[in-house]
Design a protein around this motif. Structure first.
Motif, PDB file in Angstrom:
ATOM      1  N   LEU A   1       0.828  -1.210   0.000  1.00 45.17           N
ATOM      2  CA  LEU A   1       0.000   0.000   0.000  1.00 45.17           C
ATOM      3  C   LEU A   1       0.858   1.254   0.000  1.00 45.17           C
ATOM      4  O   LEU A   1       0.666   2.148  -0.841  1.00 45.17           O
ATOM      5  CB  LEU A   1      -0.927   0.001   1.211  1.00 45.17           C
ATOM      6  CG  LEU A   1      -1.717   1.305   1.439  1.00 45.17           C
ATOM      7  CD1 LEU A   1      -2.639   1.591   0.264  1.00 45.17           C
ATOM      8  CD2 LEU A   1      -2.497   1.251   2.743  1.00 45.17           C
ATOM      9  N   ILE A   2       1.804   1.343   0.922  1.00 47.51           N
ATOM     10  CA  ILE A   2       2.590   2.576   1.023  1.00 47.51           C
ATOM     11  C   ILE A   2       3.505   2.731  -0.184  1.00 47.51           C
ATOM     12  O   ILE A   2       3.703   3.843  -0.689  1.00 47.51           O
ATOM     13  CB  ILE A   2       3.364   2.609   2.345  1.00 47.51           C
ATOM     14  CG1 ILE A   2       2.365   2.707   3.514  1.00 47.51           C
ATOM     15  CG2 ILE A   2       4.337   3.785   2.390  1.00 47.51           C
ATOM     16  CD1 ILE A   2       2.998   2.702   4.891  1.00 47.51           C
ATOM     17  N   ALA A   3       4.061   1.625  -0.681  1.00 51.04           N
ATOM     18  CA  ALA A   3       4.867   1.711  -1.902  1.00 51.04           C
ATOM     19  C   ALA A   3       4.037   2.236  -3.066  1.00 51.04           C
ATOM     20  O   ALA A   3       4.498   3.082  -3.844  1.00 51.04           O
ATOM     21  CB  ALA A   3       5.463   0.353  -2.240  1.00 51.04           C
ATOM     22  N   MET A   4       2.798   1.763  -3.184  1.00 48.37           N
ATOM     23  CA  MET A   4       1.974   2.178  -4.310  1.00 48.37           C
ATOM     24  C   MET A   4       1.533   3.638  -4.191  1.00 48.37           C
ATOM     25  O   MET A   4       1.386   4.329  -5.205  1.00 48.37           O
ATOM     26  CB  MET A   4       0.759   1.265  -4.451  1.00 48.37           C
ATOM     27  CG  MET A   4       0.168   1.274  -5.848  1.00 48.37           C
ATOM     28  SD  MET A   4       1.400   0.777  -7.080  1.00 48.37           S
ATOM     29  CE  MET A   4       1.544  -0.958  -6.700  1.00 48.37           C
ATOM     30  N   LYS A   5       1.310   4.105  -2.960  1.00 46.91           N
ATOM     31  CA  LYS A   5       1.019   5.529  -2.771  1.00 46.91           C
ATOM     32  C   LYS A   5       2.102   6.385  -3.405  1.00 46.91           C
ATOM     33  O   LYS A   5       1.814   7.382  -4.080  1.00 46.91           O
ATOM     34  CB  LYS A   5       0.966   5.857  -1.275  1.00 46.91           C
ATOM     35  CG  LYS A   5      -0.271   5.445  -0.521  1.00 46.91           C
ATOM     36  CD  LYS A   5      -0.118   5.934   0.919  1.00 46.91           C
ATOM     37  CE  LYS A   5      -1.329   5.668   1.777  1.00 46.91           C
ATOM     38  NZ  LYS A   5      -1.163   6.220   3.142  1.00 46.91           N
ATOM     39  N   LYS A   6       3.341   6.004  -3.175  1.00 51.17           N
ATOM     40  CA  LYS A   6       4.469   6.804  -3.637  1.00 51.17           C
ATOM     41  C   LYS A   6       4.785   6.544  -5.116  1.00 51.17           C
ATOM     42  O   LYS A   6       4.981   7.473  -5.898  1.00 51.17           O
ATOM     43  CB  LYS A   6       5.692   6.508  -2.765  1.00 51.17           C
ATOM     44  CG  LYS A   6       5.487   6.760  -1.275  1.00 51.17           C
ATOM     45  CD  LYS A   6       6.747   6.393  -0.487  1.00 51.17           C
ATOM     46  CE  LYS A   6       6.520   6.363   1.019  1.00 51.17           C
ATOM     47  NZ  LYS A   6       6.134   7.641   1.585  1.00 51.17           N
TER      48      LYS A   6
END
Length: 497
Positions: free
Chosen positions: A157-162
């Motif tokens: 999730l956090i990787a995809m946000k960025k």
């Protein structure tokens, strides 16, 4: 170790060679190796950054039409959605989080790619009201090579946000996932390649944060750092980034208050506390780790909360019935235990939990969901645990709840729970936090800016704000009527400025 699979860095469209030194990734629920990954050296980091800069300068990606970026990122979202079950299994194994959590969370992750793809397609420049016969256009252009440092608690999730925001804006991306849970992010390389992303535009590098992560952040040719981590990590890299004039987006954690008022039904209040406090075994930046309860609700709330927490099912993350999974490591277990010990020494009262535990074979990094009655200035009530240890604080009034909510160095998330409409808005307005939920917690959307104040960080993930943070504004001034007559012998209608 020969029978353990190895996953190398994804560099220039292929998996690189295995490094001489590797890191073993453990399944925290059973303490067994899942894979090994590269421990990337400074020399290799420098080569990757140099190659990535060349890619940015020579590849068509930064000048690719927005409609093409939209198509590629949308296709990546479609591919990810079709394979989400594989990612769910992998995330469950590498984080120890219950599969019921991972299935629900990861089902939404493709939305971030779709959102930023669409935003790239529709984002518009501006024309300023420039005085005279002049047109001034403002356009946004990509920054260059950007470094993304992502954590273990929400790897994908956090990787995809960025990644979504950075690629949509036309940058070349170097992503460095946590060495504790990197496997799902490393698997993204072939997926984006299949979607049509040019080779070298997304590089995925593994290694220890203290080494590989630092080498990336200290490199003078990167154009932005986007970090999710702890305040100590930020303080370590910020001076070098400042020297290199590299902007930082930093999401650094929190100590989210859950503000519970007596107009709320006690059953709802307890459900709110359980959800806010124990999702991901308390390992989120917005964990509701301070339950600030009005005195008129307190007694009934405390009794039912204790009953419900004692009944939570802790165990095998792959079991659909499991509600509380593992924490990420033995260090996380020891950190949780240390907070319990200090809280009790500080006069706190243990209502339930408080102990490390294991599976039936004596393995796994588990810690019981824990509630401790304590006071507002205790160590437990003010510092981030990042584990399932929650402070319960009795407050005398609305004013005290607001005061206690604001009385920490963190200001990322907070939630206000009340059936009093006026009170909901009044309290939400007074709370210092980047995100304030009313009658909700952990709610997230790709369109909703995510980031905190004070020591919780700088800048935003999600939304237009995140997309624009991966760009720089270029001003083009087009003169169609102001003559360059300043140094004529007889100056008429000359303009300076």
């Amino acid at each position: 170790m020969a029978d353990i699979p190895h996953t190398s860095n994804w560099i220039n469209g292929q998996y690189a060679s295995q490094t001489p030194t590797t890191i073993t990734v453990l399944n925290p629920a059973i303490e067994k190796p899942l894979a090994t990954i590269n421990a990337t050296s400074q020399e290799t980091v420098n080569e990757i950054v140099t190659t990535s800069l060349h890619t940015f300068q020579t590849s068509a990606w930064r000048q690719t039409d927005a409609s093409v970026r939209f198509s590629i990122l949308s296709k990546a979202a479609t591919l990810l959605r079709a394979r989400i079950n594989d990612f769910v299994a992998l995330e469950t194994a590498q984080t120890g989080r219950p599969i019921r959590e991972m299935r629900t969370q990861l089902s939404r992750v493709p939305e971030w790619l779709e959102y930023f793809a669409s935003l790239a397609r529709v984002h518009e420049g501006r024309v300023t009201p420039f005085k005279g016969a002049v047109i001034n256009t403002l356009t946004r252009v990509p920054l260059g090579v950007v470094v993304l440092i992502t954590p273990y608690n929400h790897p994908l999730l956090i990787a995809m946000k960025k990644i979504g925001a950075a690629l949509a804006a036309g940058n070349v991306v170097i992503a460095k996932p946590s060495e504790l849970a990197p496997l799902s992010v490393l698997r993204l390389g072939p997926l984006f390649q299949e979607a049509g992303l040019p080779d070298g535009v997304l590089q995925i590098v593994s290694g220890y944060g203290r080494d590989t992560g630092r080498y990336l952040c200290e490199h003078p040719r990167v154009s932005k750092i986007d970090l999710t981590g702890g305040i100590a990590t930020y303080r370590a890299i910020a001076p070098i980034a400042a020297m290199n004039m590299v902007p930082i987006t930093a999401e650094l954690g929190g100590k989210a208050p859950v503000c519970l008022f007596p107009s709320l039904e006690v059953e709802v209040a307890v459900k709110a506390a359980l959800f806010a406090g124990f999702i991901a075994s308390g390992q989120t930046c917005v964990t509701g780790s301070r339950l600030l309860v009005h005195k008129d609700l307190y007694e009934s709330f405390r009794d039912l909360l204790e009953k419900r927490v004692r009944a939570l099912r802790i165990g095998d993350p792959t079991d659909e019935k499991t509600q509380i999974g593992a924490v990420i490591s033995q260090a996380a277990v020891e950190r949780s235990a240390a907070f319990v010990d200090r809280a009790l020494q500080d006069g706190g009262k243990l209502l339930c939990g408080g102990n490390a535990t294991t599976n039936s074979e004596g393995k796994g990094f588990f810690f019981e969901p824990t509630i401790i009655e304590t006071h507002a200035r205790s160590d437990l009530a003010c510092k981030e645990v990042f584990g399932p240890v929650i402070a319960l604080v009795k407050c005398e009034s609305e004013e005290e709840i607001v005061q206690v909510a604001n009385d920490t160095s963190y200001a990322l998330g907070a939630s206000v729970w009340t059936n009093n409409f006026a009170q909901a808005h009044r309290v939400a307005e007074k709370i210092e936090a980047g995100i304030v939920w009313i009658n909700g917690h952990h709610l997230n959307d790709p369109s909703s800016p995510w980031g905190g104040f004070k020591e919780s960080g700088l800048g935003k993930e999600n939304g237009v704000e995140a997309y624009e943070s991966y760009t720089k504004v270029k001003s083009t001034v087009i003169n169609y009527g102001v003559a360059p007559v300043w140094f004529d012998d007889e100056v008429s209608e000359a303009r300076y400025g």
